[in-house]
Motif scaffolding. Structure first.
Motif, PDB file in Angstrom:
ATOM      1  N   ASN A 283       1.433   0.403   4.444  1.00 42.76           N
ATOM      2  CA  ASN A 283       1.402  -1.036   4.700  1.00 42.76           C
ATOM      3  C   ASN A 283       0.550  -1.793   3.686  1.00 42.76           C
ATOM      4  N   CYS A 284       0.093  -1.090   2.655  1.00 43.92           N
ATOM      5  CA  CYS A 284      -0.781  -1.707   1.654  1.00 43.92           C
ATOM      6  C   CYS A 284       0.033  -2.277   0.494  1.00 43.92           C
ATOM      7  N   SER A 285      -0.459  -3.350  -0.068  1.00 34.49           N
ATOM      8  CA  SER A 285       0.196  -3.977  -1.213  1.00 34.49           C
ATOM      9  C   SER A 285      -0.005  -3.136  -2.463  1.00 34.49           C
TER      10      SER A 285
ATOM     11  N   GLU B 280       0.938  -4.622  -5.425  1.00 33.76           N
ATOM     12  CA  GLU B 280       1.234  -5.674  -6.390  1.00 33.76           C
ATOM     13  C   GLU B 280       0.277  -5.676  -7.580  1.00 33.76           C
TER      14      GLU B 280
ATOM     15  N   CYS C 122      -5.228  -2.442   5.745  1.00 36.02           N
ATOM     16  CA  CYS C 122      -3.832  -2.005   5.619  1.00 36.02           C
ATOM     17  C   CYS C 122      -3.689  -0.500   5.802  1.00 36.02           C
TER      18      CYS C 122
END
Length: 336
Positions: free
Chosen positions: A249-251, A253, A237
């Motif tokens: 573009n990295c999560s 979460e 990402c």
């Protein structure tokens, strides 16, 4: 032009986290081959704690420091190598600090407690300036390479600071900013129902002269570069373009188990705080709103909106391009 890096294939051992104390250990017979295209050193899993509770606050989070080794054999201090325990680096004064009962309601009240013997003389015959700073979470500030103040509270509760110094214009402000972490090495804390929640950063500063005029405040004209990014769940990402280090573009979460999360580390230039350091190829700072940083319920900020949100010069929260995943950020600005 986008730099093309040789594709690195590295084998990472998956690290686990002991239940009650941060430590790095190998999980037997567990390995995976991952691909990463970039200039950072890579770590995975939880770091080993090398210092615990460097500051204690009754309602604050733990302020531990850790160490972790990357796949290229380098050792990294997380969340950052700081001067917090260095007695030669002065502490900033309290604008608001509930950990120590300094719950000042106004700037004037805070200033009335300022010890002028603590004024830092960058230039003995320079002008007197006062800096007001709110950092999520920690800062160290230099003027022309001279330490002028560091944050008293590395993590929480949220505080704000002020410091005075004498300098001649032009002068260069350089700051190390750290988003502290509860789970060392992966940029996470227990929050919002998750054991591993990615915390966010953000810093706002206003510098005034003796006439109470604002001579500088944080905005998009400052320079900002990240040197530690985590948590990264999927290394694919991330991307780099010139000196831009992207994780947009990295999560973010997080989750309940961060033992397999990655982190990216870059070496900090030794002279980054000096006036002669060339920051021209660093990205400009990214600005963030009060709502994004989440300060509208924090008296360490809201008691001083006449400074930070002045109608004639509204200071902006700044950070690198990712205020959630970038955990150690250097910023610079020259005041003419």
């Amino acid at each position: 032009m986008k730099n093309i890096f040789n594709l690195l294939t590295v084998t990472l051992l998956i690290f686990g986290c002991a239940e009650k104390k941060s430590q790095t250990k190998e999980l037997a017979n567990s390995s995976e081959t991952i691909k990463y295209n970039g200039t950072a050193s890579i770590t995975q899993g939880i770091a080993t704690a090398i210092a615990e509770d460097i500051y204690s606050c009754a309602r604050g989070r733990k302020t531990d420091v850790g160490e972790i080794t990357s796949t290229d054999g380098k050792k990294w201090t997380v969340p950052a190598q700081t001067n917090y325990t260095n007695n030669d680096f002065p502490f900033a004064a309290d604008l608001f600090n509930s950990c120590e009962g300094k719950n000042y309601a106004t700037t004037q009240e805070a200033l009335s407690h300022y010890d002028d013997s603590k004024i830092i003389e960058v230039d003995k015959d320079g002008e007197l300036f006062t800096a007001y700073i709110f950092a999520d979470n920690y800062f160290e500030m230099y003027v022309n390479g001279i330490p002028v103040g560091k944050d008293k509270v590395p993590f929480t509760e949220f505080n704000s600071s002020m410091l005075k110094f004498k300098a001649k214009k032009p002068f260069t402000i350089a700051m190390k900013l750290v988003d502290w972490e509860e789970h060392l090495g992966v940029g996470c804390e227990a929050n919002r129902g998750k054991s591993f929640h990615a915390g966010d950063g953000g810093m706002v500063a206003v510098i005034k002269d003796v006439q109470n005029n604002i001579i500088a405040s944080t905005n998009e004209n400052w320079k900002a570069q990240t040197f530690y990014t985590a948590p990264i769940i999927d290394l694919n990402c991330t991307s780099e373009e010139g000196n831009y280090r992207y994780s947009k573009n990295c999560s973010a979460e997080g989750g309940q188990d961060g033992s397999s999360f990655y982190a990216l580390h870059w070496e900090i230039p030794t002279n980054w705080m000096q006036t002669i350091f060339d920051d021209s190829n660093w990205p400009n700072a990214t600005t963030y709103t009060n709502q994004t940083i989440g300060v509208d319920n924090k008296p360490s900020y809201t008691n001083f909106t006449s400074i930070f949100d002045a109608s004639e010069n509204d200071a902006k929260f700044i950070w690198s391009t990712n205020v959630v995943l970038d955990n150690e950020v250097l910023v610079r600005y020259t005041i003419q």
